[in-house]
Design an enzyme around this catalytic site. Structure first.
Site, PDB file in Angstrom:
ATOM      1  N   HIS A   8      -7.643  -5.736  -0.200  1.00 26.97           N
ATOM      2  CA  HIS A   8      -6.397  -4.948  -0.177  1.00 26.97           C
ATOM      3  C   HIS A   8      -5.410  -5.443   0.882  1.00 26.97           C
ATOM      4  O   HIS A   8      -4.237  -5.097   0.849  1.00 26.97           O
ATOM      5  CB  HIS A   8      -6.740  -3.472   0.078  1.00 26.97           C
ATOM      6  CG  HIS A   8      -5.554  -2.563   0.101  1.00 26.97           C
ATOM      7  ND1 HIS A   8      -4.691  -2.427  -0.974  1.00 26.97           N
ATOM      8  CD2 HIS A   8      -5.045  -1.749   1.078  1.00 26.97           C
ATOM      9  CE1 HIS A   8      -3.736  -1.554  -0.663  1.00 26.97           C
ATOM     10  NE2 HIS A   8      -3.920  -1.149   0.571  1.00 26.97           N
ATOM     11  N   ASP A  51      -8.719  -5.562  -5.817  1.00 24.18           N
ATOM     12  CA  ASP A  51      -8.233  -4.479  -4.942  1.00 24.18           C
ATOM     13  C   ASP A  51      -8.393  -3.145  -5.652  1.00 24.18           C
ATOM     14  O   ASP A  51      -7.930  -2.979  -6.779  1.00 24.18           O
ATOM     15  CB  ASP A  51      -6.764  -4.759  -4.596  1.00 24.18           C
ATOM     16  CG  ASP A  51      -6.168  -3.719  -3.645  1.00 24.18           C
ATOM     17  OD1 ASP A  51      -6.924  -2.860  -3.144  1.00 24.18           O
ATOM     18  OD2 ASP A  51      -4.947  -3.781  -3.413  1.00 24.18           O
ATOM     19  N   SER A  59       0.839  -1.196   0.000  1.00 25.61           N
ATOM     20  CA  SER A  59       0.000   0.000   0.000  1.00 25.61           C
ATOM     21  C   SER A  59       0.882   1.258   0.000  1.00 25.61           C
ATOM     22  O   SER A  59       1.747   1.373  -0.867  1.00 25.61           O
ATOM     23  CB  SER A  59      -0.917  -0.067   1.228  1.00 25.61           C
ATOM     24  OG  SER A  59      -1.950   0.846   1.134  1.00 25.61           O
TER      25      SER A  59
END
Lengths: 433, 433
Positions: B355, B316, B245
């Protein structure tokens, strides 16, 4: 001489209790007064210091049922106790861990014919769970020798577990009243009392397919109380019921059940040798109708029957969910208002927190009455961190996480040999009867 | 002979890794191949077994930053690491705990002039917190002697922390591009690259009022990597960046920064003696514009610059939040689709789980390609319980609580002397630089 003994015992008990406090107060009240011998007259407003501590102490014994409960539906042990009876009060860090020992676990089911909401009974999701029908519902404990010496009598405690989701209960509310047959019948001045169908179902249902409920919760608790009264028949005894939410309703039923069926009357030779029965309940929904109230109040005649102290937090919605048109409050009310506490979030942490038992106990520690002008101050210096044990209610000024009462990794532990994570969220013997 | 040595090392490394697996496979690939020497050509579809394990291993070193992070805003240590560098990899139970040692913690702040969302920087709520400006953002680690022997080279790992709330980031998205001055400039075939303002702010901002960010995160990481390359200048080294991320974006910036500024070129006498720089990133948002892509791809010429393996889970949303009209993907994509996993909830556990890094690693373990006909099967027998470490993604058939990675009582511990509950959610030395 007898009176002197009581006073000294109460004093010692108070000193012990103050492990949780910084103030050491000299007890002024006998245990009998604190247990409602005089229906708590003159002790409630302002709230007597000794009563404040006694109510918190029983509340903590009720809170232990919540602390021990496995509520995560992902666990095959969801609905059971995390701990075994032997070390139960130590594991839950109950303040009176040495004063009592747990003698029996209580289990409840509900009748298949009665639609009891999922907020009452937790059902585990994974295949192969310990029980699809029963829930662990509380315990019976009895004062140890040391405890009895401190407490001034051999106290028998019944603690009934509440439900953390009681506030959601309003969504699928069943208000049906059914006759409380067996528990309490008609009497002088009242016809057959009726009580909430769901509470009675949890209290009195058997399920032959569950090994935990060959006996109903009712049968389990009555049998155990009778056994303990027999075991300590030469001694000064008391029976104290405590519970929060659903557990408060079950305590109310148990109290009237014991008294109405004369379980607390020892020996036929002397029917006046009755063991006092006291319920100290928190966030209780209403339980029965007007006839139930008449029966309960009658049984509450000083010296004879059950006494009930019903602690209610003004903003809590649960005590008034069941409509007053059909249901009546029983016992003596101790009204708090935790909105006055400067320690809690402003404007307010919400309905779940107003109903939460730890928040109630914070309120008992700090209430100065419920009037508009009345303030709030911790007369008992109870640890405010406990407020956030299960909810997010404490002001952001405190470095205390929300809902912090949780096992390490929720019980997931890494098996050294395989390297795999496995759920070990209960101790051996937790399914004891 | 050299080739033989690599093969044996890789084999030993694989055996060690299989503490987490039940299959012991014989490694076929050299570490250089697995680190993208040939840009992973021929290794991705089907996904090579050795690469699968290597990607999971680096992912777990990135996951350790999430496992160690104190994210609860009620903690005065919110935004810091729970553990000190010394025992860090053991505390987080990283699989390579003995193969690496953490040599430096990395801290980041953001420029006051750049509106960085709260999803990037955690700010503690209680008064007197450790830092209002800085967050712990990751670590630099280096292979131990034993680790280097196993891994085939002295690997230097930089792990950047992600943000668990990246999915919420879409709500207040800033798409502003700013010149990546200093990090990477114009070159042959591209003008000044531009990158996401927020990522660059976290990477390159200083804050003189925070003792943790007198140096920017960038300065901290570059200084430490240079120090380690000097310390091991006689040895075969590699630099591996990893992150999830936001941490993936920071890894991308670090990779091009090191290469563009020649930090990995050892000694002026032999400019071809370059240390390979590899980024293995998960759930990465796009980082820069088309000029950034040109610069990155140019620096990725085999044997010279940075290589980047960008693992993306098809459902995602984070990798595609920043619009393709202004932003470009860089590196080589490894596309998964965890919707194919029979172990996860159906229809799907939702955006946060798609995610989540542990879900990504589950996908790496089981992917058989992203095509419509492609199935899913755990080629690496990775413990499925890890999927629920931070989210609620695992099918209800598994007795695994949701979001189970948590300290006992969230760090609340009872002080034996006072009986009070106090927050002790970090170990001594956790604020090390």
């Amino acid at each position: 001489m007898h009176r002197f003994f009581l006073l000294v015992s109460a004093l010692v008990a108070t000193t012990t209790l103050s492990a949780d406090t910084t103030t050491i107060a000299v007890a002024q009240r006998s245990w009998a007064e604190l247990s409602g011998r005089d229906n708590w007259e003159g002790l409630l407003d302002p709230l007597d210091a000794d009563l404040r501590r006694a109510v918190i102490r029983y509340g903590e014994l009720a809170q232990a049922t919540s602390d021990a409960f496995i509520g995560d539906p992902a666990s095959p042990y969801a609905g059971a106790s995390r701990y075994a009876p032997g070390a139960f009060l130590h594991r839950t860090q109950a303040p009176d861990a040495d004063a009592y020992r747990v003698t029996r676990f209580l289990y409840a089911t509900s009748s298949a014919r009665v639609p009891v909401p999922d907020t009452f009974i937790t059902r585990p999701a994974p295949p192969g769970a310990w029980s699809a029908e029963s829930n662990w519902m509380g315990y019976v404990a009895v004062a140890t020798d040391a405890g009895a010496a401190r407490l001034g009598r051999r106290d028998i405690v019944v603690a009934w577990r509440g439900t953390k989701r009681a506030v959601e209960w309003a969504d699928d509310l069943d208000i049906t009243l059914v006759p409380a047959t067996g528990v309490v019948g008609p009497g002088p001045g009242w016809s057959q009392p009726a009580v909430h169908r769901g509470f009675l179902s949890v209290y009195a249902s058997r399920n032959s397919t569950s090994r935990f409920n060959k006996q109903s919760a009712r049968e389990q608790v009555l049998t155990e109380v009778r056994r303990l009264l027999d075991a300590y028949k030469g001694e000064n005894c008391s029976i104290t019921l405590t519970g929060h939410s659903l557990g408060a309703a079950l305590s109310t039923l148990t109290a009237i059940d014991i008294v109405a069926n004369g379980l607390n009357v020892r020996g036929r030779s002397n029917p006046n040798d009755t063991v006092p029965v006291t319920a100290i309940v928190f966030g209780s929904p209403r339980v029965g109708d007007d006839q139930f109230k008449k029966a309960f109040d009658s049984s509450s005649t000083p010296g004879s029957g059950a006494r009930l102290l019903r602690v209610r937090n003004a903003p809590d919605i649960v005590p008034t969910i069941l409509p007053a048109a059909f249901y009546r409050d029983v016992g003596v009310e101790l009204l708090l208002d935790t909105r006055k506490s400067p320690h809690l979030k402003k404007p307010g942490p919400g309905p779940a927190a107003w109903h939460n038992l730890e928040c109630y106990l914070h309120g008992v520690a700090g209430t100065k009455g419920d009037g508009d002008g009345a303030g709030f101050g911790l007369e008992v210096d109870r640890d405010v961190a406990l407020v956030n044990k299960e909810v997010d209610a404490l002001s952001d000024d405190y470095p205390v996480p929300a809902a912090w009462w949780v096992e390490r990794n929720k019980g997931m532990t890494r098996d050294v040999k395989s390297g795999r994570w496995v759920l070990q969220d209960h101790e051996e013997g937790n399914l004891a009867m």
